[in-house]
Design a protein around this motif. Structure first.
Motif, PDB file in Angstrom:
ATOM      1  N   MET A 250      14.552  23.712  15.617  1.00 26.71           N
ATOM      2  CA  MET A 250      14.920  24.672  16.631  1.00 26.71           C
ATOM      3  C   MET A 250      13.973  24.547  17.828  1.00 26.71           C
ATOM      4  O   MET A 250      12.788  24.307  17.665  1.00 26.71           O
ATOM      5  CB  MET A 250      14.853  26.095  16.050  1.00 26.71           C
ATOM      6  CG  MET A 250      15.190  27.159  17.072  1.00 26.71           C
ATOM      7  SD  MET A 250      14.924  28.848  16.506  1.00 26.71           S
ATOM      8  CE  MET A 250      16.398  29.077  15.544  1.00 26.71           C
ATOM      9  N   VAL A 251      14.513  24.736  18.996  1.00 27.26           N
ATOM     10  CA  VAL A 251      13.716  24.678  20.216  1.00 27.26           C
ATOM     11  C   VAL A 251      13.016  26.015  20.401  1.00 27.26           C
ATOM     12  O   VAL A 251      13.630  27.078  20.293  1.00 27.26           O
ATOM     13  CB  VAL A 251      14.604  24.385  21.445  1.00 27.26           C
ATOM     14  CG1 VAL A 251      13.799  24.428  22.726  1.00 27.26           C
ATOM     15  CG2 VAL A 251      15.316  23.047  21.278  1.00 27.26           C
ATOM     16  N   GLU A 252      11.730  25.969  20.641  1.00 24.39           N
ATOM     17  CA  GLU A 252      10.949  27.188  20.825  1.00 24.39           C
ATOM     18  C   GLU A 252      11.190  27.764  22.219  1.00 24.39           C
ATOM     19  O   GLU A 252      11.171  27.032  23.213  1.00 24.39           O
ATOM     20  CB  GLU A 252       9.467  26.877  20.634  1.00 24.39           C
ATOM     21  CG  GLU A 252       8.603  28.108  20.588  1.00 24.39           C
ATOM     22  CD  GLU A 252       7.163  27.781  20.235  1.00 24.39           C
ATOM     23  OE1 GLU A 252       6.278  28.454  20.782  1.00 24.39           O
ATOM     24  OE2 GLU A 252       6.942  26.863  19.424  1.00 24.39           O
ATOM     25  N   ARG A 253      11.424  29.066  22.270  1.00 20.25           N
ATOM     26  CA  ARG A 253      11.643  29.752  23.547  1.00 20.25           C
ATOM     27  C   ARG A 253      10.351  29.791  24.353  1.00 20.25           C
ATOM     28  O   ARG A 253       9.280  30.027  23.811  1.00 20.25           O
ATOM     29  CB  ARG A 253      12.088  31.212  23.320  1.00 20.25           C
ATOM     30  CG  ARG A 253      13.538  31.406  23.051  1.00 20.25           C
ATOM     31  CD  ARG A 253      13.922  32.873  22.805  1.00 20.25           C
ATOM     32  NE  ARG A 253      12.934  33.633  22.055  1.00 20.25           N
ATOM     33  CZ  ARG A 253      12.148  34.574  22.585  1.00 20.25           C
ATOM     34  NH1 ARG A 253      12.246  34.903  23.829  1.00 20.25           N
ATOM     35  NH2 ARG A 253      11.275  35.205  21.838  1.00 20.25           N
ATOM     36  N   THR A 254      10.475  29.628  25.650  1.00 15.63           N
ATOM     37  CA  THR A 254       9.334  29.763  26.549  1.00 15.63           C
ATOM     38  C   THR A 254       8.962  31.240  26.646  1.00 15.63           C
ATOM     39  O   THR A 254       9.849  32.096  26.759  1.00 15.63           O
ATOM     40  CB  THR A 254       9.693  29.232  27.960  1.00 15.63           C
ATOM     41  OG1 THR A 254      10.094  27.872  27.836  1.00 15.63           O
ATOM     42  CG2 THR A 254       8.522  29.356  28.918  1.00 15.63           C
ATOM     43  N   GLU A 255       7.678  31.526  26.585  1.00 19.50           N
ATOM     44  CA  GLU A 255       7.232  32.913  26.752  1.00 19.50           C
ATOM     45  C   GLU A 255       7.664  33.419  28.116  1.00 19.50           C
ATOM     46  O   GLU A 255       7.617  32.672  29.107  1.00 19.50           O
ATOM     47  CB  GLU A 255       5.708  32.997  26.655  1.00 19.50           C
ATOM     48  CG  GLU A 255       5.152  32.749  25.274  1.00 19.50           C
ATOM     49  CD  GLU A 255       3.633  32.827  25.288  1.00 19.50           C
ATOM     50  OE1 GLU A 255       3.086  33.813  25.827  1.00 19.50           O
ATOM     51  OE2 GLU A 255       3.009  31.896  24.771  1.00 19.50           O
ATOM     52  N   TRP A 256       8.066  34.687  28.181  1.00 17.76           N
ATOM     53  CA  TRP A 256       8.555  35.258  29.433  1.00 17.76           C
ATOM     54  C   TRP A 256       7.535  35.113  30.561  1.00 17.76           C
ATOM     55  O   TRP A 256       7.864  34.714  31.659  1.00 17.76           O
ATOM     56  CB  TRP A 256       8.936  36.728  29.244  1.00 17.76           C
ATOM     57  CG  TRP A 256       9.415  37.332  30.517  1.00 17.76           C
ATOM     58  CD1 TRP A 256       8.769  38.235  31.303  1.00 17.76           C
ATOM     59  CD2 TRP A 256      10.639  37.030  31.193  1.00 17.76           C
ATOM     60  NE1 TRP A 256       9.512  38.518  32.421  1.00 17.76           N
ATOM     61  CE2 TRP A 256      10.667  37.787  32.368  1.00 17.76           C
ATOM     62  CE3 TRP A 256      11.714  36.185  30.921  1.00 17.76           C
ATOM     63  CZ2 TRP A 256      11.724  37.738  33.273  1.00 17.76           C
ATOM     64  CZ3 TRP A 256      12.767  36.135  31.811  1.00 17.76           C
ATOM     65  CH2 TRP A 256      12.759  36.901  32.970  1.00 17.76           C
ATOM     66  N   ILE A 257       6.308  35.420  30.258  1.00 15.48           N
ATOM     67  CA  ILE A 257       5.261  35.413  31.281  1.00 15.48           C
ATOM     68  C   ILE A 257       5.012  34.005  31.832  1.00 15.48           C
ATOM     69  O   ILE A 257       4.481  33.841  32.935  1.00 15.48           O
ATOM     70  CB  ILE A 257       3.958  36.053  30.730  1.00 15.48           C
ATOM     71  CG1 ILE A 257       2.999  36.404  31.860  1.00 15.48           C
ATOM     72  CG2 ILE A 257       3.307  35.186  29.712  1.00 15.48           C
ATOM     73  CD1 ILE A 257       3.427  37.586  32.657  1.00 15.48           C
ATOM     74  N   LYS A 258       5.418  32.980  31.086  1.00 16.84           N
ATOM     75  CA  LYS A 258       5.214  31.596  31.515  1.00 16.84           C
ATOM     76  C   LYS A 258       6.430  31.009  32.232  1.00 16.84           C
ATOM     77  O   LYS A 258       6.381  29.863  32.670  1.00 16.84           O
ATOM     78  CB  LYS A 258       4.855  30.721  30.310  1.00 16.84           C
ATOM     79  CG  LYS A 258       3.513  31.075  29.714  1.00 16.84           C
ATOM     80  CD  LYS A 258       3.169  30.199  28.543  1.00 16.84           C
ATOM     81  CE  LYS A 258       1.809  30.581  27.968  1.00 16.84           C
ATOM     82  NZ  LYS A 258       1.481  29.804  26.776  1.00 16.84           N
TER      83      LYS A 258
ATOM     84  N   GLU B 137      17.201  35.331  17.163  1.00  9.71           N
ATOM     85  CA  GLU B 137      16.223  34.671  16.285  1.00  9.71           C
ATOM     86  C   GLU B 137      15.868  35.563  15.108  1.00  9.71           C
ATOM     87  O   GLU B 137      15.836  35.119  13.958  1.00  9.71           O
ATOM     88  CB  GLU B 137      14.940  34.343  17.053  1.00  9.71           C
ATOM     89  CG  GLU B 137      15.029  33.210  18.016  1.00  9.71           C
ATOM     90  CD  GLU B 137      13.738  33.040  18.821  1.00  9.71           C
ATOM     91  OE1 GLU B 137      13.699  32.111  19.633  1.00  9.71           O
ATOM     92  OE2 GLU B 137      12.784  33.822  18.653  1.00  9.71           O
ATOM     93  N   LEU B 138      15.574  36.814  15.403  1.00  8.56           N
ATOM     94  CA  LEU B 138      15.193  37.760  14.344  1.00  8.56           C
ATOM     95  C   LEU B 138      16.355  38.000  13.389  1.00  8.56           C
ATOM     96  O   LEU B 138      16.155  38.113  12.170  1.00  8.56           O
ATOM     97  CB  LEU B 138      14.706  39.087  14.949  1.00  8.56           C
ATOM     98  CG  LEU B 138      13.377  39.019  15.689  1.00  8.56           C
ATOM     99  CD1 LEU B 138      13.106  40.305  16.433  1.00  8.56           C
ATOM    100  CD2 LEU B 138      12.239  38.690  14.724  1.00  8.56           C
ATOM    101  N   LYS B 139      17.540  38.058  13.930  1.00  7.21           N
ATOM    102  CA  LYS B 139      18.733  38.247  13.088  1.00  7.21           C
ATOM    103  C   LYS B 139      18.892  37.071  12.121  1.00  7.21           C
ATOM    104  O   LYS B 139      19.138  37.267  10.941  1.00  7.21           O
ATOM    105  CB  LYS B 139      19.954  38.384  13.997  1.00  7.21           C
ATOM    106  CG  LYS B 139      21.229  38.741  13.295  1.00  7.21           C
ATOM    107  CD  LYS B 139      22.321  38.986  14.330  1.00  7.21           C
ATOM    108  CE  LYS B 139      23.641  39.238  13.650  1.00  7.21           C
ATOM    109  NZ  LYS B 139      24.713  39.503  14.627  1.00  7.21           N
ATOM    110  N   ARG B 140      18.730  35.845  12.627  1.00 12.36           N
ATOM    111  CA  ARG B 140      18.808  34.665  11.749  1.00 12.36           C
ATOM    112  C   ARG B 140      17.687  34.666  10.715  1.00 12.36           C
ATOM    113  O   ARG B 140      17.885  34.336   9.555  1.00 12.36           O
ATOM    114  CB  ARG B 140      18.752  33.379  12.571  1.00 12.36           C
ATOM    115  CG  ARG B 140      20.028  33.067  13.315  1.00 12.36           C
ATOM    116  CD  ARG B 140      20.003  31.677  13.939  1.00 12.36           C
ATOM    117  NE  ARG B 140      18.937  31.469  14.890  1.00 12.36           N
ATOM    118  CZ  ARG B 140      18.986  31.787  16.175  1.00 12.36           C
ATOM    119  NH1 ARG B 140      20.055  32.345  16.675  1.00 12.36           N
ATOM    120  NH2 ARG B 140      17.952  31.549  16.973  1.00 12.36           N
ATOM    121  N   LEU B 141      16.482  35.070  11.143  1.00 12.09           N
ATOM    122  CA  LEU B 141      15.334  35.087  10.263  1.00 12.09           C
ATOM    123  C   LEU B 141      15.487  36.089   9.127  1.00 12.09           C
ATOM    124  O   LEU B 141      15.196  35.792   7.968  1.00 12.09           O
ATOM    125  CB  LEU B 141      14.067  35.399  11.074  1.00 12.09           C
ATOM    126  CG  LEU B 141      12.746  35.430  10.329  1.00 12.09           C
ATOM    127  CD1 LEU B 141      12.388  34.045   9.794  1.00 12.09           C
ATOM    128  CD2 LEU B 141      11.643  35.932  11.257  1.00 12.09           C
TER     129      LEU B 141
END
Length: 173
Positions: free
Chosen positions: A1-9, A166-170
């Motif tokens: 899975m591709v990791e999401r970029t942090e919002w602040i970044k 993501e949390l739903k899948r987890l």
């Protein structure tokens, strides 16, 4: 899975042509329905479960609700002709202190839908000249138009909807 970029970044290029405004507003308008759809069948246990010290699904939804006054305030800034938009609380104190896991999801979603629709009604009311007004975004240090603000909010919405997925899948498999 591709990791999401942090919002602040996140980096933004605010180059949308004005003719995209209706599309961007439609994205913003659709967030409550998308949020409701993502969370509809989840148990309270899954909705309130945290991934370590990160917000739960329900807290993610509450965070979106918490930011509605900021969006409204920024529209007020444009309407008042202010040079700089209102600053966000980058500590997210409101969300951390709200204790959304003790609330009901229905209450959070109902409040979010009501506040978001009020925001969208304002976006719908603006003419072409207004949509092009500019003000300085305090964190990004760049002048943005009203269309760019709407795009920024749509992107922020999607950031949290992706985290909820993501949390739903987890947790829900």
């Amino acid at each position: 899975m591709v990791e999401r970029t942090e919002w602040i970044k996140r980096q933004f290029a605010f180059e949308l042509p004005l003719g995209m405004y209706p599309n961007v507003v439609e994205r913003v308008r659709g967030t409550p329905a998308r949020l409701e759809d993502l969370t509809r069948s989840l148990s309270r246990e899954i909705l309130t479960r945290r991934d370590g010290d990160k917000w739960s699904i329900q807290e993610q939804a509450g965070h979106l609700l918490d930011l509605e006054p900021l969006g409204m305030g920024r529209l007020d800034d444009y309407e008042a002709g202010r040079e700089t938009l209102s600053a966000a609380d980058m500590e997210n104190r409101r969300t951390h202190e709200a204790n959304y896991n003790t609330d009901t999801l229905a209450h959070i979603l109902g409040r979010f839908r009501k506040e978001r629709m009020a925001f969208v009604r304002r976006l719908d009311s603006y003419d072409e000249a207004f949509v092009q007004r500019m003000a300085l975004h305090p964190r990004l240090k760049v002048r943005i138009r009203v269309i760019d603000l709407a795009f920024f909010i749509a992107e922020h919405d999607d950031h949290h909807l992706a985290r909820i997925s993501e949390l739903k899948r987890l947790f829900a498999g």
